[in-house]
Scaffold this motif. Structure first.
Motif, mmCIF file in Angstrom:
data_model
loop_
_atom_site.group_PDB
_atom_site.id
_atom_site.type_symbol
_atom_site.label_atom_id
_atom_site.label_comp_id
_atom_site.label_asym_id
_atom_site.label_seq_id
_atom_site.Cartn_x
_atom_site.Cartn_y
_atom_site.Cartn_z
ATOM 1 N N ASN A 189 0.801 -1.218 0.000
ATOM 2 C CA ASN A 189 0.000 0.000 0.000
ATOM 3 C C ASN A 189 0.833 1.266 0.000
ATOM 4 O OD1 ASN A 189 -3.055 -0.445 0.144
ATOM 5 N ND2 ASN A 189 -2.274 -2.009 1.524
ATOM 6 N N ALA A 190 2.059 1.193 0.501
ATOM 7 C CA ALA A 190 2.945 2.351 0.409
ATOM 8 C C ALA A 190 3.249 2.642 -1.066
ATOM 9 C CB ALA A 190 4.240 2.091 1.177
ATOM 10 N N GLU A 196 -0.638 6.275 -6.877
ATOM 11 C CA GLU A 196 -1.937 6.887 -7.135
ATOM 12 C C GLU A 196 -1.979 8.359 -6.729
ATOM 13 O OE1 GLU A 196 -4.981 4.635 -5.257
ATOM 14 O OE2 GLU A 196 -4.923 3.022 -6.743
ATOM 15 N N LEU A 197 -1.650 8.633 -5.464
ATOM 16 C CA LEU A 197 -1.834 9.991 -4.961
ATOM 17 C C LEU A 197 -0.814 10.978 -5.508
ATOM 18 C CD1 LEU A 197 -2.895 9.432 -1.240
ATOM 19 C CD2 LEU A 197 -4.289 9.764 -3.261
ATOM 20 N N VAL A 198 0.436 10.534 -5.681
ATOM 21 C CA VAL A 198 1.442 11.452 -6.227
ATOM 22 C C VAL A 198 1.123 11.765 -7.687
ATOM 23 C CG1 VAL A 198 3.885 11.731 -6.808
ATOM 24 C CG2 VAL A 198 3.230 10.735 -4.604
ATOM 25 N N THR A 199 0.715 10.743 -8.447
ATOM 26 C CA THR A 199 0.314 10.976 -9.837
ATOM 27 C C THR A 199 -0.899 11.893 -9.890
ATOM 28 O OG1 THR A 199 1.104 8.768 -10.440
ATOM 29 C CG2 THR A 199 -0.345 9.869 -12.003
ATOM 30 N N TYR A 200 -1.865 11.621 -9.031
ATOM 31 C CA TYR A 200 -3.060 12.470 -8.918
ATOM 32 C C TYR A 200 -2.660 13.919 -8.644
ATOM 33 C CZ TYR A 200 -7.100 14.503 -6.434
ATOM 34 O OH TYR A 200 -8.101 15.319 -6.007
ATOM 35 N N TYR A 221 -8.154 13.803 -13.472
ATOM 36 C CA TYR A 221 -6.940 13.516 -12.719
ATOM 37 C C TYR A 221 -7.166 12.526 -11.594
ATOM 38 C CZ TYR A 221 -8.404 17.620 -9.835
ATOM 39 O OH TYR A 221 -9.076 18.539 -9.068
ATOM 40 N N ALA A 222 -8.420 12.200 -11.301
ATOM 41 C CA ALA A 222 -8.670 11.118 -10.351
ATOM 42 C C ALA A 222 -8.650 9.772 -11.075
ATOM 43 C CB ALA A 222 -10.016 11.312 -9.667
ATOM 44 N N TRP A 223 -9.109 9.764 -12.344
ATOM 45 C CA TRP A 223 -9.182 8.533 -13.116
ATOM 46 C C TRP A 223 -7.820 8.078 -13.600
ATOM 47 C CZ3 TRP A 223 -7.830 8.261 -18.357
ATOM 48 C CH2 TRP A 223 -8.091 7.034 -18.976
ATOM 49 N N ALA A 224 -6.984 9.017 -14.033
ATOM 50 C CA ALA A 224 -5.714 8.670 -14.664
ATOM 51 C C ALA A 224 -4.808 7.809 -13.787
ATOM 52 C CB ALA A 224 -4.984 9.939 -15.110
ATOM 53 N N PRO A 225 -4.475 8.194 -12.524
ATOM 54 C CA PRO A 225 -3.581 7.376 -11.752
ATOM 55 C C PRO A 225 -4.149 6.008 -11.427
ATOM 56 C CG PRO A 225 -4.489 9.120 -10.383
ATOM 57 C CD PRO A 225 -4.849 9.433 -11.804
ATOM 58 N N GLY A 226 -5.466 5.919 -11.344
ATOM 59 C CA GLY A 226 -6.077 4.624 -11.018
ATOM 60 C C GLY A 226 -5.982 3.628 -12.148
ATOM 61 N N THR A 227 -5.709 4.099 -13.359
ATOM 62 C CA THR A 227 -5.612 3.191 -14.493
ATOM 63 C C THR A 227 -4.166 2.785 -14.761
ATOM 64 O OG1 THR A 227 -5.417 5.057 -16.049
ATOM 65 C CG2 THR A 227 -7.623 4.234 -15.592
ATOM 66 N N TRP A 228 -3.217 3.357 -14.000
ATOM 67 C CA TRP A 228 -1.807 3.022 -14.249
ATOM 68 C C TRP A 228 -1.326 1.927 -13.343
ATOM 69 C CZ3 TRP A 228 0.200 8.742 -14.461
ATOM 70 C CH2 TRP A 228 -0.338 9.355 -15.610
#
Length: 228
Positions: A189-190, A196-200, A221-228
């Motif tokens: 999770n780290a 997720e959050l840094v990309t966001y 910008y919430a969707w993008a990191p979740g897809t990576w």
């Protein structure tokens, strides 16, 4: 001095904390059957979990939707929501800390500076990710135990309720039993939190600086990191 309008006032840490937990609970309600299917597929092959205990030839669950169909047919639709209470407890604890405290921890590392480098963001992501697991691990353990517990396994179920599960695990396995798997979960999770959050954060800052801030940008910008 011009004050903030109602829509311009930054949300407090409490609002972010509660908002993140509430949003995560709503998401969990919608996706819990998929999570249950994932757990059943992961434990398939363990003693007592296959269609014929001790037989490696019989595969009870095949694929996510095949697992869901099998569970509904053999255990009833409610089986897809085994452990939901613990799951919601987990989300309210885990997401609140992981997401809700991210900005506050980031400000702590930057000592209130307006300039936030990638190092501070990564540290904040790792910190809130690790903190979230440390607080929420008992709820995760109970959730998975319920999801793995088949309703058709017999007349007597090991855990009668969420509270009973906490008490039973602590009594039979010790308090440490509620924190089983903490170390790998913190490591996972780290990394997830940083990704997720840094990309966001970076995508959000880029969109804000480009003056493209619209209602759809939040979704972007919430969707993008979740897809990576």
């Amino acid at each position: 001095m011009v004050g903030f309008g109602p829509a311009d006032v930054p949300p407090t840490a409490t609002v972010k904390f509660v908002g993140a937990g509430t949003a995560a609970c709503i998401a969990d309600l919608l996706t819990f059957p998929l999570d249950t299917a994932k757990v059943r597929l992961q434990i398939q092959g363990e003693a007592g979990c296959s269609a014929a205990a001790g037989s490696g030839a019989v595969v009870k669950y095949r694929g996510v939707f095949g697992t869901i169909t099998t569970m509904v047919r053999t255990e009833g639709p409610r089986s897809l929501y085994n452990g939901l209470v613990a799951g919601l407890q987990r989300q309210m604890t885990f997401a609140s800390v992981r997401i809700g405290l991210y900005d506050s921890v980031k400000q702590f590392y930057t000592k209130g500076s307006d300039h936030v480098g990638i190092g501070s963001r990564l540290l904040a992501g790792c910190t809130t990710g690790a903190m979230a697991v440390a607080f929420a691990q008992p709820t995760d353990v109970v959730k998975v135990r319920f999801q793995a517990q088949a309703r058709s396994a017999g007349p007597v179920r090991r855990y009668c309720s969420t509270i009973d599960a906490y008490k039973t695990i602590a009594k039979e396995e010790g308090i440490a039993g509620l924190w089983k798997g903490t170390a790998p979960n913190i490591a996972r999770n780290a990394i997830v939190n940083c990704s997720e959050l840094v990309t966001y954060d970076f995508i959000k800052d880029a969109l804000l600086k480009s003056t493209l801030m619209t209602g759809s940008c939040h979704l972007s910008y919430a969707w993008a990191p979740g897809t990576w």
